[in-house]
Design an enzyme around this catalytic site. Structure first.
Site, short mmCIF file in Angstrom:
data_model
loop_
_atom_site.label_atom_id
_atom_site.label_comp_id
_atom_site.label_asym_id
_atom_site.label_seq_id
_atom_site.Cartn_x
_atom_site.Cartn_y
_atom_site.Cartn_z
N LEU A 169 0.86 -1.19 0.00
CA LEU A 169 0.00 0.00 0.00
C LEU A 169 0.89 1.23 0.00
CD1 LEU A 169 -2.47 -1.00 2.89
CD2 LEU A 169 -2.75 -1.42 0.44
N CYS A 170 0.60 2.19 -0.87
CA CYS A 170 1.36 3.44 -0.89
C CYS A 170 1.13 4.18 0.43
CB CYS A 170 0.90 4.31 -2.06
SG CYS A 170 1.52 5.99 -1.95
N VAL A 171 2.21 4.55 1.10
CA VAL A 171 2.10 5.13 2.45
C VAL A 171 1.34 6.46 2.46
CG1 VAL A 171 4.44 6.15 2.34
CG2 VAL A 171 3.36 5.76 4.55
N ALA A 223 -2.28 5.88 1.74
CA ALA A 223 -2.90 5.17 2.86
C ALA A 223 -3.15 6.10 4.04
CB ALA A 223 -2.01 4.00 3.28
#
Lengths: 101, 130
Positions: B77-79, B82
């Site tokens: 997941l892209c931080v 997210a």
């Protein structure tokens, strides 16, 4: 090797298929998925544009046709119906994938 | 062949996360390798374990988790995407003083560099979304 273009929206909703057909180079392939499968139907106001796209091979994802209750007999002639295994094979057979969003 | 998948759309939105899942499964069953599945933009919503669909509906999040377990998939997941959408792991929750974390099993949170890395190290990168 050629490019595979995927289009996932209906041409009656947004112009991504139209842009794709304008930009795709001869020898490329176009795969219609999700609501994009409506672009594969013959006898619509859009079908002439799909037929006029010279040098492109067009495919449509069978499970998405079925989900929408679309009759394979009503597709533009020459459009090939594939399943997910065929989708994977198309991706493997083309060296670049352009997703039209 | 080595594929990577980018998912830009949340679950239960249109169809992209279903298509991405079906494609990923077909590729794995066909003997291909999935180097990484990168969830970007609203796609990060595929990775919260708080998702509770009705019992007669598919559970898109669990489906990814189970596929990850079966094939040892790297689900990222892209931080930044997210955090904007309230999806945090234990470390991020601590760092931002949140009361709990919600990342689903099999997913990890990392940066956009992981997408670039996937593009470099895979034979094909294919994106699904809106």
């Amino acid at each position: 090797m050629a490019m595979l273009h995927t289009v996932n929206k209906s041409p009656f909703e947004i112009n991504s298929l139209e842009r794709c057909l304008q930009m795709a180079k001869s020898g490329s392939s176009v795969l219609l998925i999700e609501d994009g499968v409506y672009g594969a139907l013959d006898g619509t106001v859009f079908s002439a544009k799909v037929k006029a796209a010279d040098g492109l091979t067009t495919y449509v994802l069978g499970p998405d046709l079925k989900t929408r209750g679309l009759d394979p007999a009503k597709l533009i002639e020459g459009i090939e119906i594939i399943d997910y295994d065929g989708f994977v094979q198309l991706v493997a057979d083309h060296d670049r994938i352009q997703t039209w969003l | 062949m080595k594929f990577s998948i980018q998912v830009n759309e949340g679950p239960y939105t249109h169809q992209a996360s279903d298509t991405a899942y079906n494609f990923t499964r077909a590729a794995l069953e066909g003997g291909h390798e999935i180097y990484r599945v990168f969830f970007y933009h609203d796609g990060v919503n595929n990775g919260t374990r708080m998702t509770t669909p009705p019992q007669d509906d598919r559970n898109i999040v669990n489906r990814w988790s189970e596929l990850s377990k079966e094939y040892d998939l790297d689900l990222v997941l892209c931080v930044a995407a997210a955090q904007r959408r309230g999806i945090v792991d234990e470390d991020e929750a601590k760092r931002h003083g949140k009361s709990g974390d919600n990342v689903a099993e099999g997913f990890r949170i990392s940066g956009l560099g992981q997408l670039i890395d996937a593009g470099i190290n895979s034979d094909r990168l294919i994106s699904f979304g809106d």
